[in-house]
Design an enzyme around this catalytic site. Sequence first.
Site, PDB file in Angstrom:
ATOM      1  N   CYS A   1      -6.423   0.915   5.264  1.00  0.00           N
ATOM      2  CA  CYS A   1      -7.073  -0.709   5.828  1.00  0.00           C
ATOM      3  C   CYS A   1      -6.644  -0.536   7.282  1.00  0.00           C
ATOM      4  O   CYS A   1      -5.943   0.888   7.379  1.00  0.00           O
ATOM      5  CB  CYS A   1      -6.489  -0.883   4.988  1.00  0.00           C
ATOM      6  SG  CYS A   1      -4.676  -1.698   4.764  1.00  0.00           S
TER       7      CYS A   1
ATOM      8  N   HIS B   1       0.685  -0.587   0.119  1.00  0.00           N
ATOM      9  CA  HIS B   1      -0.155  -0.107   0.320  1.00  0.00           C
ATOM     10  C   HIS B   1       0.910   1.546   0.050  1.00  0.00           C
ATOM     11  O   HIS B   1       2.380   0.596   0.661  1.00  0.00           O
ATOM     12  CB  HIS B   1      -1.099  -0.131   1.123  1.00  0.00           C
ATOM     13  CG  HIS B   1      -2.165  -1.283   1.221  1.00  0.00           C
ATOM     14  ND1 HIS B   1      -2.738  -1.009   1.896  1.00  0.00           N
ATOM     15  CD2 HIS B   1      -2.549  -2.160  -0.062  1.00  0.00           C
ATOM     16  CE1 HIS B   1      -3.698  -2.038   1.755  1.00  0.00           C
ATOM     17  NE2 HIS B   1      -3.169  -2.326   0.381  1.00  0.00           N
TER      18      HIS B   1
ATOM     19  N   CYS C   1      -2.864  -1.090   7.663  1.00  0.00           N
ATOM     20  CA  CYS C   1      -1.896  -0.197   7.155  1.00  0.00           C
ATOM     21  C   CYS C   1      -1.722   0.739   8.829  1.00  0.00           C
ATOM     22  O   CYS C   1      -1.039   1.149   9.032  1.00  0.00           O
ATOM     23  CB  CYS C   1      -1.948   0.783   5.875  1.00  0.00           C
ATOM     24  SG  CYS C   1      -1.768   0.365   4.355  1.00  0.00           S
TER      25      CYS C   1
ATOM     26  N   GLU D   1       0.675   3.567   1.877  1.00  0.00           N
ATOM     27  CA  GLU D   1       1.564   4.829   3.180  1.00  0.00           C
ATOM     28  C   GLU D   1       2.448   3.203   3.995  1.00  0.00           C
ATOM     29  O   GLU D   1       3.728   3.574   4.328  1.00  0.00           O
ATOM     30  CB  GLU D   1      -0.050   4.394   4.004  1.00  0.00           C
ATOM     31  CG  GLU D   1      -1.125   3.475   4.459  1.00  0.00           C
ATOM     32  CD  GLU D   1      -2.068   3.057   3.481  1.00  0.00           C
ATOM     33  OE1 GLU D   1      -1.881   3.573   2.019  1.00  0.00           O
ATOM     34  OE2 GLU D   1      -3.402   3.846   3.509  1.00  0.00           O
TER      35      GLU D   1
END
Length: 165
Positions: free
Chosen positions: A108, A80, A111, A82
């Site tokens: 999510c 992802h 994360c 991030e």
Amino acid sequence: MDRTFQEKPEYDDIFMELAVNLARRSHCVKRHVGAVLTKDTRIISIGYNGPPAGTHNCDEEWPETGCARDRKGSCSLAIHAEQNAILYAIKNNAKVEGSTLYVTLSPCLACARIIYSAGIEKVIYLKSYAAYKGIDIDEGLGFLQEFGVATEQYEGKLSNLTDMI
């Protein structure tokens, strides 16, 4: 010399605009996500979603379908945005604690755990992960809020949005 007053953009606008542009670099065929990690009005790291360096670029390898999905329906290769921004910052010895993360899609739950563990103080997001996934609650935002990480939906105006962001 004519010095016409020019309105200066807010830092939130600059950083979210950069996150949107970074998202356009993604190789994912389902969703493009960008992230900018900042501290004291300075950029300390950037990231976008996609496979780890040296593996497959989904839009090139599987342009119609993207990579295989895991049991939850998520991409099996993707890191992802991030996560990429945090990993790159740490890899380069940047101090992440106390920073602000700008991201085009709210985090999510996985994360959110990493964001909290890294000591990031604030997350500013453009769009809802729950709305994108068609679920009723943003678990990642709930987790961050429960454990004291400030979250805020960006409400400025951006010019480079596409359907994939």
